[in-house]
Design an enzyme around this catalytic site. Structure first.
Site: not given
Ligand code: GLU
Length: 296
Positions: A230
């Site tokens: 990330k």
């Molecule tokens: N917020 C999540 C992420 O950045 C993604 C959530 C989703 O697409 O359901 O991994």
């Protein structure tokens, strides 16, 4: 009755700069929506203050803007929606579907981290709230890219957290409430979230909310085969030409370079991409970011 128009979304967590894998999900969800003549929305999933990096959300939005991926409506910020999540939680508590859990980390570890019943020896001042997942809670759904999926949520996941002991809203609750609030009909996201989908469907059913269609994209691996972390900034977007970035993402999605070859402006390129996008070409196996530089 006509079926609701396709509405897709991209929902990044502002935990750092977008990496190429997140951009792939952003562009793919945009393509799925625009190929159908549908809408595409953005949501900032900033419900986890300890992991939120100041300024990251704005730089993510700036980058999407730079690529020309414009949302068809206002951006939803999860950090401003506590009341809505509380309302959903209250409904689940009132119906007995959710309960306060006083188990400690070590008590949960004894059952492999899967909660089936509270074994807490003492009450905590800050219990988590969990969804009660009854035995036999088997969820099946048809992934638009991967076909039939099945998970026994009771056996594999157990009672899962809706509000954490530290008071933060869990991703599972916020995402379900907001997909419904934004009228999302099609969720297109990375395969790392495939495993969350059955939980989300159970929660939609418990809250009386519609279930969108789901499509889980391949994961993008770093050139050396590692999963991109990330915190790994997109290797393709450090001031690069946005058209070159879009072309690279297009190729990673298995789409033919020739379809965009004649595009002279960014808007023209996006228009051609929306028209030519073919979801059956999207690879299902994890892909290496190296592949973008090779092949026809
Ligand atoms: N917020 C999540 C992420 O950045 C993604 C959530 C989703 O697409 O359901 O991994």
């Amino acid at each position: 009755m006509t079926s609701p128009i396709h509405c897709g979304r991209f929902a990044p967590s502002p935990t750092g700069p977008l990496h190429a894998g997140s951009l792939l999900a952003a562009f793919a969800s945009w393509l799925f929506a625009h190929h159908q003549g549908g809408r595409w929305l953005l949501r900032v999933e900033d419900v986890d203050p300890p992991r939120t990096v100041p300024g990251a959300a704005q730089s993510q939005l700036d980058l999407l803007h730079y690529l020309g991926l414009q949302p068809d409506g206002p951006v939803l910020w999860q950090s401003r929606r506590s009341d809505v999540y509380q309302h959903a939680l209250d409904a689940l508590l009132a119906s007995g579907r959710a309960f306060a859990c006083h188990c400690s980390r070590s008590e949960l570890a004894a059952s492999g981290g899967i909660h089936h019943q509270c074994v807490a020896r003492q009450a905590r001042p800050d219990p988590a709230i969990r969804l009660r997942v009854a035995p036999g809670s088997v969820v099946t759904f048809d992934d638009a890219l991967r076909g039939p999926q099945r998970q026994d949520v009771h056996a594999d996941v157990g009672d899962f957290v809706l509000r954490r002991a530290d008071g933060c809203w869990a991703y599972q609750l916020a995402v379900v409430v907001d997909d419904a609030a934004q009228g999302i009909t099609d969720v297109v996201r990375g395969a790392d979230l495939l495993d969350s989908t059955a939980r989300q469907i159970l929660l939609q059913r418990a809250l009386g909310l519609p279930t969108p269609r789901y499509a889980h994209l391949p994961l993008l691996l770093a050139g050396d085969g590692r999963k991109l972390s990330k915190s790994e900034a997109a290797p393709t977007v450090d001031g690069g030409d946005p058209m070159a970035v879009l072309r690279q993402l297009w190729r990673l999605l298995g789409q033919p370079a020739a379809a965009l070859a004649g595009a002279s402006t960014q808007a023209d390129l996006l228009q051609r991409a929306a028209a030519a996008f073919d979801r059956t070409r999207v690879p299902l196996h994890d892909i290496s970011s190296r592949q973008a530089h090779s092949g026809p």
